[in-house]
Every structure is written in C-alpha cells, then in structure tokens.
Design a protein around this motif. Structure first.
Motif, mmCIF file in Angstrom:
data_model
loop_
_atom_site.group_PDB
_atom_site.id
_atom_site.type_symbol
_atom_site.label_atom_id
_atom_site.label_comp_id
_atom_site.label_asym_id
_atom_site.label_seq_id
_atom_site.Cartn_x
_atom_site.Cartn_y
_atom_site.Cartn_z
ATOM 1 N N SER A 252 -8.465 60.822 47.823
ATOM 2 C CA SER A 252 -8.827 62.474 48.673
ATOM 3 C C SER A 252 -8.773 62.404 50.340
ATOM 4 N N CYS A 253 -8.945 63.685 50.921
ATOM 5 C CA CYS A 253 -8.787 63.630 51.745
ATOM 6 C C CYS A 253 -9.206 63.111 53.063
ATOM 7 N N SER A 254 -10.364 62.918 53.041
ATOM 8 C CA SER A 254 -10.634 61.350 53.530
ATOM 9 C C SER A 254 -10.337 60.392 53.886
ATOM 10 N N GLU A 257 -4.614 61.656 55.175
ATOM 11 C CA GLU A 257 -4.342 62.892 55.704
ATOM 12 C C GLU A 257 -3.696 63.543 54.805
ATOM 13 N N CYS A 260 -5.050 66.218 53.145
ATOM 14 C CA CYS A 260 -6.048 67.521 53.354
ATOM 15 C C CYS A 260 -5.784 68.859 53.812
ATOM 16 N N GLU A 940 -16.768 65.042 51.330
ATOM 17 C CA GLU A 940 -15.634 65.913 51.765
ATOM 18 C C GLU A 940 -15.747 66.488 52.302
ATOM 19 N N GLU A 944 -14.050 66.993 56.405
ATOM 20 C CA GLU A 944 -13.784 68.274 56.654
ATOM 21 C C GLU A 944 -13.852 68.850 58.264
ATOM 22 N N ARG A 947 -13.304 66.926 60.785
ATOM 23 C CA ARG A 947 -11.564 66.931 61.224
ATOM 24 C C ARG A 947 -11.942 67.791 62.535
#
Length: 1316
Positions: A252-254, A257, A260, A940, A944, A947
């Motif tokens: 996953s994005c978390s 990187e 993402c 997520e 986001e 970030r």
C-alpha cells in the motif's frame, strides 16, 4: 557498571583467536556449503551456532518440505520443486523462523518487502551456493566433535542490497506509527543507509542475530586477500514494493512510497484581492467615498448657490425643509395619514401613562418603595441558588453544536480524554555535553545540555517527588474523615492490573525512572565502556519500543508503553535528538465523570502546583501547567481585578453624585447637592443586576465571569443616562405658579419617560433577541443583560421618581442633603443652568450647526465610515490564550515555552460509528492499510493527508487497530501471538503474551489459514477480545490493550464491533488560525472517509470544542448585530409614533458606530471572539443611549426647520447624554487601563474606551448634523395641534393639555413652563 555480557564476549573472542577460516576452491556457479546443521547455543539472543561443513549441499529431508516452501519460496525450482541439495537442515529452518518473527510482524503487510527480506536471509541460511559469497570463521571443536561457525562474512552486491533497502525503508510499523526501518536499522531513516541496514542486521546487538555476520557491500567479484579467493556478491532478482509477487497485491501507499499517487499540490494560498494595485476593499471604499463625497459637495454647493441667487430649483425645494416653519411644513404635505394619526395617538397614550404613573409614584412614595423592596427581595433571594460556570466547554460550545455532540459521543464510548499535567524543563547552563567515551559505538558528537547527567538526575528526582506527593481529601462529601491520595490513585495505568505503574511521558522512562540506571554502560572486552546513558537515550529515542542491546535496558517505560521522542524532547528539528533543548514531562491522569475522582485529581494538582512554584530553580528552569491551571488563573485574575473594578465604579459613583446637583451659591451647596439621589440611582443599578442574577438563578441558568464583570458596567451606562435626563430635565423645568412638586414631577416624567422607555426597552429587547445566539457565553450575557436593564428601568420610573420627588421637597424646604434633619440656607436658588449647559448652548450648538462645519462633519464621518468598512475583512478571528492570563502567571510562562519547545501536536481520533461489519473482508479492505487494502481506505486516506502535513495538519499516519489485530492474529508468525492454554484448549482460554511459561503451557489459537492476509470471518470475532486484552511485549508488540483497549467497542454478545477510533496526531498548532484550520482539514478528511465507508466518521480532538466557535463567529456576529438592529428598528418605530424615518436613522447611526468599533478592533489588534462579540452586543446597547434620546427630542421638537430642531434636541438632550454617558464612563474606563490583567486592558479598556468615544462622536456630532440634512418631518397630527392651539397656550410644546383634560385635572395646576 559492567555487564555479564562482558564475560561472554571475552569467551567468544578467545574462541575466535583459536578458530580457522573456512574457504572453498569452488568457482562461481558451483555449489558448496559453509555450514550445515547446528552445533549448540551461541550464547547470544537464545540462538545457535551453525556447524562447519566443507562439502557439497545435502539432500533435503522430508520433514522440512512444507517449512521450506513457506519460508524460502525463492529457493524452489521453476515448478515449485525442492532443490536437490541445501546447506541447512530442519533445525536451522526452525531457528531461522523464530529469528525472523519480529521482522515478520513488521514487514508482512508489504509482500514485496517481506519476500525480499526472506530471500536475502534464506539465501544466506540455505543456499547451496554459499561458498561463492560467504566466508566463515570456525571456532573450537565441541565435545561432540563438531566445529561451530562463530562468525561469517557475506558479500552483497551494492545494487541488489540497495533495491532490498529501498523496498523496505517506507514500510510502516503501525504499533508505533514509525517506519519499520528505524527499528531494523537501529537509527532514523534519515540517518540509515543500505550499509547501516545490513550492519545492524548482522550485529548480535539487534537481539535477534545469534553470532556476528559481517556484510560487505561491493560491485562485481571481490578478491579476499586473506584467503586469496574470489567471492561473487549476492545479486539475485528483487521485487519493487509496488510489484505484485506471486499474484499478491502490491504494498500500500503507506508502506511503499513508489505506490503512492503523486502528492497533490498544496492548496494555493489565498491571493490578496487587488484592484488598481491596491487592496480591493480599500480601493472600493476610496472610490465610493470619492463619489459620495463629490456628490454631497456638489449638492451643498448647488443649494448654497441657489439660496444666495434667490432662484428656485428642485434642489432648493427639496432642501427647503431645512428652514421651513411649522405651518409651511404642514401645507407642503397632504392630508393627515393613518400613520400620522395612529402615531400621534400612540404617543399620547404613552405620555398619558407616564403622567398618571409619575403622579402615583410622586404622591405615594412609601407604597412604591415598599412594593419595590418586596419585589426585589424576592428576586434577590434567588441568589441562594446562584452558580457560576467557569468550565470553558460549557461557556464556548453550544450543547447542540457539532463539536459538543461529538465530544459527548467520544466520552460516552471511549472515556473522557486524560487530564494532562505537563512540565517543560530546561537547564540554566546551556553549555554542550560531550560524550566521554572516545570509542563510543554510536557517535562522538556533542550533545545539548539536557543530556548532562546532573541535570537528568535532578529531573528524575523531581518526578519522584511529584509521584510521591501525598494529599488528603474527605472520605466522602458528608464525612469529616480524611484519606490520603497519591498520583498512584488517580493516574492512567494502561496495562493494569498486570502492571500497576503510572503512565509518565518522560526521558526518565528510558531508564525506568531510576537514577541508578544512568550509571549503566556496556564495556568492551578490556573493561572499557563503549556505551553509556547518552548512547542509551539516543537509541531509545529512535527505537522507543525495543530493548537497547548496548546498555541492556528496555526503552519502554515502567508502565509498559513507549515514550515517543517528539513527546518527551523539545526544541530539536529533523529528528536530531542530540540537539534537544528542553525535556518535557507529562503525567497522564484519569478524567472519569466521577466527582470523587475529580476532587482527588484537583487536590493532587493543587499540591503539585504548590510544589513546583516553590521549587528552587538554581540549575534548572521549569514551566508547568496542570489541568486545573487555566481555570485557577482566570479565577485569580478576576479576584485580583476586583480592586481595579471597584476603583472604576467608585470614580463613576463619585462623578454621578457630584454632578447631579445644580449648584448656585456656596452657602447652598449642601442643599442643592444630590448625593443621596445619586447613591440611590447607583444602588438601583446594582440591585437591578442582583435581581437579574437572582431571577435566572431561580431558573437554573448559571452566571459567567463576563456577566459579573460587564453587565454592571452596561446597566450603569443605561441607567445613569436615564437618571441624568430625568434629573436635569426637572432642574431646567420651570413649574407653574400654582403647580405642586408632585404634578411637576409627573409632567417631567410624561415628557422624558417616553425617551427613557425608548432607550431602555430597545436595549432590553435587543438583548433578548441576542439571546438567540447559539454560543452559550453570548446567550447567558444577553439574557442577564436584558433582565437587568428592564428591572433598572422599572426602578427608575418608580422608585427613583419617588425618591426624586422627596429630594425635590427636601431641597424646597432648604434641608441639607444626606443630613436631612439639618436646615441649610433659605436663600432662594438662582436659576443658573450650569457651565456645561451654557457652553453647549452658546458655543457648541451654533458651531456644529454652521454650514461649513456641517459639511466638514459629513465628509469626515463619511470617510471614517468607509475606511472602517475597508478593514472589516481583516479583523483577526480567534483568541490568544495568553491574553487571558495575568502578567505574573506561571501559566503564561508555560504557554510561551510550549510555543518554543513542543513538537507534538494534539492527538486526533477518527471515530467510526457503529454499523460496519468488520468480519466482512470487503469492509476490512475499506479500513486497513496493508497490502491488498483499498487505495482509498480509511487509513490510506489519513496517510495521504499525512503526506501533506503542512496544510492538512495531520502529522502522522493513523494507528490502526484492524491492521494490528490482523498481524497479531496471523498464524504465519513463527511464534503466534494468539495462543491458548494446552490444558483447556477446548474452551479457548487465552494465554497472554507476557506469560512466563507460554512456550510449554500454551499452543497456537485454532485459526484457519489467512486468505489474502485476511482472517476467516468466523475467527474475527472469536479472538478480538484476546487481542484487546493482551499487553504488548517484545515478542508481540502489536498486542492491543495499551493502544486500543478503550478504543474499540464490542457488542455485549460478541457478535460485532461497535464504534472504534483510529488515532493520529495534528501538527503543532500555535495560533487560533492554525487550530481552526486543523479542525477544518480533519472534518474535510472525515467527510471523504464517510463517503467511502457509508457510515458516519468524524474527527475528535480535545481542542475542537473550543475552536469550533471560530468557524461560525463571523456569522454569529452578523446575526447577533442584525437581530439587535432589527429589534431596535421595531421598538424605535413603535415608540416614536410609527416613525419609520427616525427608526432608519437610528439604526443607520448605530450601524456606523458598530462598524467603526470593529475597525478599531483591527487597528488596536483586538481579535474577534466570544469576548469581543459580547462587547459588540453591549456596544449596540450603549449606542442606543447615544442616539435614541437625541432622535426622539428631534422628532417631537416643534421648532421651525431641521436645523432649529437639531439645535433644540442638542440643547435638551445633548447635555444629559454627554454628562450621563460620556463623562461618567470615561472616568471609569481610564481606571481599567491600569489593570494588571491583559484581558481587561485589551477587551475592556480598549473596547470600552472606543465604544464611548465613538458613540459620543456619532451621537453628539454626526447625528445632529445628519438630522439637519435628512431628519424626519414632524408628525403632521402634532403639527395640526400646533396650529390649532394658540401660541401663548401654556404647555403647548409638550401637548400636555389633552393629557391633562383626560385626567380632569386643572390646566393651570399642571402645565408648567420649560426653559428653552
């Protein structure tokens, strides 16, 4: 002190000196082993040495078939077949599985990273090509004839290990919301590198590796000088973290990187509105002013030209009413309208009422005073039920507001947020500290002064004293017996009852609150220290949940929970912990909705405050704040300002009592003075306030400090104005030759009573309308103010009229004021109007109504108004808490220190309401953040937002109980966290992870194999109570009791999960604007998540309930002022005889006053908040006093033309308004400027002074001039009466004959003559 590890390391060193290097002559691509099998315990980390094997790889045995497939899929053939030869046996695989258990818990949510990690270690452990990339060092032969490998060198390709590192560095360890790489590298990600990563993995100090592994990173074949052998670094395929290995979902994005989406650009900063290269508001205001100013000047010039030329023009006709007489005005109009007749009739009814009532009060003072005393006594008895509210939640947040409802939901489902007791500690000497260990394992750089041992020892001792403070509280509310209370009785204990220690966030927790542990160190083999307390502190700051392998102390505190560095250290940047300039100590105290426990906490906090205030700050500087501190300091500030307020009221009181009298000669001063009457008027003000408080106390409505401090000031302004008008009108009035004092008082009241009714009822009604506000503090203020003004008015037209009558008879009888038994001079008083009256009449009125001055006044006030409009949108919204604190407050010092040193923002909880079926995998994917979860899942979306922390104000990823529960439950782990007793496995009796004999007494829970990293539906609810009841440990760091024990609601029948929360942190907020923006951003994020999940999700943070008001404060201000102006228009319209023209002028003037007052807020840096809103609402009431009396005097004036009527109004009412409001208030306000309270100087002195000066300027300068241009015509019915009654008829001006005849009272006995 030296560790026992010293002896073990010495033994290893001796065996290494006797060992031999293991090499092979096989070329690259050939097979051959360095080890095979195990040769007994290694003595480190419960691991084992592997046995020297110089031969070929051995065929695998059937026992390790499934285990090999599970652990090392990279070693299988193209079709999944087991290789013909391996360099490991089943025992080695079992040891390998156990050694990577913690890594599995950290990385398993990201398949690519986990497989890369497994492949690397499987290759090292079992690859049949070991001989091509590994060199081993053999130890001494064992008793069993086996030779152990005591250390190895492993060659890794630089590109290969770089890819492994890159696929792992972003993986998040959700138990701490920190990157897993920080734990696997032993330092922050910013400081980590591929070399540092493998160095930490190969060191036994990581508590997992059984013997040293020296990783050598290189590119291409490497010649070993010692063995003259060429080694080929490991270079095998890897997966990027966003790849899909073996058809599994990408990370996953978390956790990755590169997975993402592109980070959204920050929202563009609001660009200033510019027009003609100037601020839009200023440009438009200037243009409008120029247009209106030019138009007005042209109008005046044209009128002047036509007037002097003698010609008639439309302008002249329109303007002719400036000088037309009464008869001409009537002839210009049409027949009498219904409005004229109805208005005159209404006014006649009001005057008739006041005459009758005044006569009654004048003739029966005893009845009036006794009745009033009984009425007031009944109301004041309500003070027995008086309560005052200082709870900011009850003051600033409406019960029906969103933030309040969400707070109630959170408190009900998860418990109230902790009481926070915080101390910020700094050394007085900031000289850097140098680590004395020249050969320290970590660093030899200097450290800030907070790491000086003597300083830390003092901090630890201070904590100990606070923890051991003993206070006494009553056993119960009805018992005189006392009992002892310590911190242990009230603190938050996250792991109780197994661990009964208090949760303290402090660097002392890295040392288990023990000063002795500061002396712990790790020595080298020769007895020299190589790691000390500084190294331990640095290690724990980067790894707060691990055990420090250097010094051997755990990093978790005595309560069993980690202490994140951003919570306990202050003043550093970019994770440079060594540069911290302050230590932050936070005691977490339970905050139950329980009076007994709250009293215990309050008592302990009081003792802690006393201890810290008296603490000798020789070597340290401390600032602190307890949960009760703000309320205590506000209370102290209010008590300290009693003297200032008392002096302020005394100044106004002395002025009133001295200036009410109309003095003629020195020998009649005691007779002509009005001290008694002045005292009575002031007493009525305070009695009115007390009666209002008593009335609402009966109703159960609490008072506030603002009510206590502000309303007497407001009622004094309204009441004193009416007193001056009544007394001065009576003094200037000339009684008829046969008129009694009773009749004269009644006639004067009939004359000015409607004006008093207009101002007081308008004030009261506007305040009652203001009570429609949703903000409690404004609502309470408006209700109390409305009732106080109403009661004061009733007392003025009853008790004060009776007392004024008695005082007039005293004066007529030449008796002294105060000492009524004494006779004074009987010489008749001279009819002297007074210096101020003569000045206004002879100088001020002619000056202000002269042509050029009137033009200048209009232009100046028009420019003033337009400039005020230009800055309205620039007023800052918010409230600086420092302003509410006394200048000498310890809390003020702490607030400043918080801004300088705090790095941790407030926690924010994203609460998911009941209604989700968490056993459904589809629902889980909408929540979780591991591989396979929806890209737009709850966690997520929060990640986001994290970030974009600078603008979203979300500082960290969310801790996810669902992700941690799935990882905790995962049966793939080498040592499963979910275990049950072997002896009672049928009943699923849970084995806690902290159980000492868990390995022998327990077995893995009966969990079905996960599908796509998700548990079977029937297993989900079965084991979640175990997870929420399990304390975290080194083996099971994701056990949920500490983090989620109160954060997940389970239905009573264990059929479903109810409401739960996902916690993250806001960034540090320092201003009201930042707090408000954080709230807005969190709500916007929650709305997106709600749309995704289909159930309500809302954010909750402890400060939301205080800062939500600023989202609506502008609307609240507009609504309150608009409602008040609407009320003023209605009351003015009715009480001025249905005169809409006058009502509009009054409302317009008050609007100008309020807008100019708000402009002062901008220029004088006064924020818009509940306090200033209360002042603005009060400003409306004060403005009514400045405008309404003058407006009514103009409306009823029978003089010829607008200019003459304006002069007449100024002559009769201007003096009373000036002396009754402006001068009275000015003296009292000036005293407030000397207050030690910042809030008094800012919100009371500045705003009150502006309020009075602006109101006086508009009421005494602008309004009379405006009336000369746009004043309303006289009521035509009144004009008709003026023409019908002979010019020499007594009392004609006041139209009292009708009233008199209606009362069947002789005309000559009532109608007096009024001085003109």
């Amino acid at each position: 002190m030296a560790k026992s590890a010293r002896a073990m390391l010495l033994a290893v060193c001796l065996s290494l000196s006797r060992g031999q290097e293991v090499t092979s002559s096989w070329a690259h691509g050939e097979t051959g082993c360095v080890w095979y099998g195990e040769c007994g315990p290694s003595g480190q980390n419960n691991g084992y040495f592997n046995c020297l094997n110089e031969g070929q790889a051995k065929p695998p045995d059937l026992h390790r078939d499934e285990l090999l497939r599970k652990l090392c899929p990279s070693l299988l053939g193209p079709t999944g077949e087991i290789p013909s030869g391996l360099c490991c046996d089943h025992a080695q695989l079992m040891t390998f599985r156990n050694s990577i258990d913690i890594a599995a818990k950290m990385l398993s949510g990201c398949p690519s990273s986990w497989l890369n990690f497994l492949t690397l270690h499987c290759t090292i452990t079992c690859s049949p090509h070991q001989i091509t990339f590994m060199k081993g060092l053999a130890g001494s032969e064992t008793d069993q004839g086996k030779v152990p490998i005591v250390s190895v060198e492993v060659y890794l390709d630089a590109d290969y290990i770089g890819r492994v590192y890159n696929s792992t560095k972003s993986v998040l360890f959700r138990a701490t919301n920190m990157p897993a790489m920080e734990l696997m590298c032993g330092q922050s990600v910013a400081d980590c590198s591929p070399q540092a990563f493998v160095n930490h993995m190969g060191s036994p100090s990581n508590k997992q590796t059984p013997f040293p592994i020296n990783f050598k990173i290189a590119s291409g074949p490497q010649m070993d000088g010692d063995t003259n052998r060429t080694f080929h670094p490991v270079a095998i395929p890897t997966y990027n973290c966003h790849d899909t290995p073996h058809n599994e979902a990408p990370c996953s994005c978390s956790d990755c990187e590169t997975a993402c989406p592109l980070l959204k650009d920050p929202p563009p900063a609001a660009s200033p509105c510019l027009f003609l290269k100037m601020d839009c508001a200023w440009t438009i205001s200037i243009i409008l002013y120029a247009v209106l100013g030019v138009a007005f000047v042209l109008y005046v010039a044209q009128y002047w030209l036509h007037q002097n030329s003698g010609s008639v023009s439309p302008v002249a006709l329109v303007s002719s009413s400036l000088s037309l007489g009464v008869e001409s005005e009537l002839r210009q109009g049409t027949s009498l309208s219904k409005f004229d007749r109805a208005g005159a009739h209404l006014e006649d009814i009001i005057q008739r009422f006041f005459f009758r009532w005044g006569l009654f009060c004048a003739r029966r003072p005893a009845v009036v005073l006794l009745t009033a005393a009984m009425f007031l006594g009944f109301l004041c008895t309500g003070l027995a039920f008086f309560t005052i509210t200082t709870d900011p939640v009850l003051l600033w947040s409406a019960p029906s507001s969103r933030a309040r409802l969400e707070k109630n939901f959170f408190d009900e489902h998860f418990g109230r947020f902790y009481r926070t007791e915080q101390i910020i500690i700094r050394p007085t000497k900031m000289d850097p500290v140098f680590n004395p260990l020249s050969n320290s394992l970590l660093t030899n750089n200097s450290y800030s002064a907070v790491f000086r041992k003597e300083f830390l020892m003092e901090v630890f001792e201070m904590e100990r004293h606070l923890s051991e403070l003993v206070v006494t509280v009553p056993t119960d509310s009805n018992s005189p017996d006392l009992r002892n209370v310590t911190l242990q009785d009230i603190c938050y204990k996250p792991l109780a009852p197994e661990n009964a220690n208090c949760a303290i966030m402090s660097i002392s927790q890295y040392f288990q609150s023990s000063v002795a542990n500061l002396d712990e160190y790790l020595d080298d083999m020769m007895g020299g220290a190589i790691a000390n307390y500084i190294d331990h502190a640095m290690f724990c700051a980067g790894n707060p949940i691990l055990q420090d392998p250097l010094v051997g102390l755990p990093c978790r505190g005595i309560a069993g929970i980690p202490a994140p560095p951003h919570v306990i250290l202050g003043g550093y940047t970019e994770r440079q912990f060594a540069n911290a300039t302050a230590l932050i100590v936070t005691f977490l105290v339970n905050n139950p909705n329980n009076r007994t426990k709250t009293e215990e906490a309050l008592a302990w906090e009081k003792a802690a405050i006393s201890y810290l205030k008296s603490y000798p700050q020789k070597n340290i500087t401390i600032s602190f704040m307890m949960e009760r501190s703000i309320e205590d300091e506000i209370q102290r500030e209010s008590e300290a300002d009693v003297k200032t307020v008392f002096i302020s009221y005394m100044v106004m009181f002395i002025y009133i009592t001295l200036t009410l009298g109309q003095y003629s000669t020195w020998d009649r001063i005691l007779v002509d003075s009005k001290v008694t009457l002045g005292i009575a008027g002031v007493v009525m003000v305070f009695v009115s306030f007390a009666a209002s408080v008593g009335f609402y106390s009966y109703c159960g409505l609490p008072a506030t400090l603002i009510i206590i401090e502000v309303i007497p000031f407001l009622v004094l302004a309204v009441g004193v104005d009416n007193i001056f008008i009544l007394v001065q009108t009576f003094q200037r009035d000339q009684a008829g030759s046969t008129e009694s004092i009773d009749l004269q008082v009644a006639r004067v009241l009939a004359k000015v009573g409607p004006s008093m009714l207009l101002s007081s009822s308008t004030d009261s009604f506007s305040f009652f309308i203001g009570a429609m506000s949703t903000m409690p503090v404004v609502k309470y203020f408006s209700l109390y103010a409305a009732m106080a003004v109403l009661i004061d008015f009733l007392l003025q037209i009853s008790c004060f009229v009776s007392l004024m009558t008695l005082d007039a008879k005293r004066q007529k009888g030449a008796r002294c004021d105060v000492f009524c038994c004494l006779k004074g001079s009987k010489k008749s008083a001279e009819d002297s109007p007074g210096i101020l009256y003569r000045f206004v009449k002879r100088w001020y009125i002619p000056f202000i109504t002269s042509g050029p001055v009137r033009t200048g006044v209009m232009l100046v006030f028009m420019g003033w108004f337009m400039s005020s409009v230009a800055v309205l949108n620039k007023i800052n919204v918010g409230f600086d808490q420092k302003t509410a604190m006394p200048e000498d407050s310890y809390v003020l010092n702490h607030m400043i220190a918080m801004e300088d040193y705090l790095l941790a923002g407030a926690p924010v909880y994203f609460v998911v309401d009941d209604g989700l079926d968490f056993t459904d995998v589809k629902v889980q994917k909408k929540i979780c953040s591991a591989s396979g979860c929806d890209p737009a899942s709850l966690t997520e979306q929060i990640f986001e937002a994290h970030r974009g922390a600078p603008w979203t104000k979300i500082a960290t990823p969310a801790s996810s109980w669902l992700d941690d529960y799935i990882d905790w439950l995962n049966p793939r782990s080498g040592t499963p966290c979910c275990q049950i007793l072997r002896s009672n496995s049928s009943n699923n009796s849970f084995c806690p992870s902290s159980m000492t004999d868990r390995e022998t007494a327990c077995q893995a829970c009966k969990i079905k194999e996960f599908v796509n990293y998700k548990p079977a539906q029937e297993d989900f609810m079965t084991y979640i109570p175990f997870f929420l009841g399990d304390n975290p440990s080194e083996k099971c760091p994701k056990a949920g009791r500490a983090a989620y024990g109160s954060g997940v609601n389970i239905h009573d029948n264990l059929t479903a999960v109810g409401a739960s929360y996902f916690m993250t942190y806001h960034t540090v907020c320092r201003t009201s604007g930042e707090y408000t923006e954080a709230l807005l951003q969190a709500r916007a994020l929650a709305e997106n998540i709600t749309a995704t999940l289909g159930v309500r999700v809302f954010p909750y943070s402890v400060f939301y309930v205080f800062y939500e008001q600023y989202l609506t404060i502008v609307r609240e201000t507009v609504e309150n002022l608009s409602f008040s102006l609407g009320a003023i228009f209605i009351m003015t319209f009715l009480l001025l005889g249905l005169d809409w023209h006058s009502a509009l002028i009054v409302c317009f003037t008050i609007t100008m006053i309020e807008i100019d007052l708000m402009a002062v807020m901008y220029w004088w840096e006064i924020d818009l908040n509940a306090v200033s809103l209360v002042n603005l609402v009060m400003g409306v009431g004060i403005s009514v006093e400045f405008c309404s009396h003058l407006m009514r005097a103009f409306a009823i004036s029978m003089k010829s033309g607008r200019i003459a009527r304006a002069q007449d109004a100024l002559r009769h009412m201007g003096i009373s308004v000036f002396s009754g409001i402006t001068l009275t208030k000015f003296g009292g306000i000036v005293v407030l400027g000397f207050s030690h309270s910042q809030i008094f100087r800012t919100y009371y002195f500045r705003m009150y002074l502006s309020m009075v000066l602006i109101g006086a300027a508009h009421g005494l300068v602008f309004l009379p001039v405006l009336l000369t241009y746009l004043g309303p015509p006289v009521n035509k019915a009144r004009l008709q009466y003026q023409l019908d009654v002979p010019a020499d008829a007594p009392g004609k001006e006041n139209k009292l004959p009708d009233t008199v005849k209606a009362e069947n009272i002789r005309l000559e006995g009532i109608n007096g003559r009024t001085e003109n």
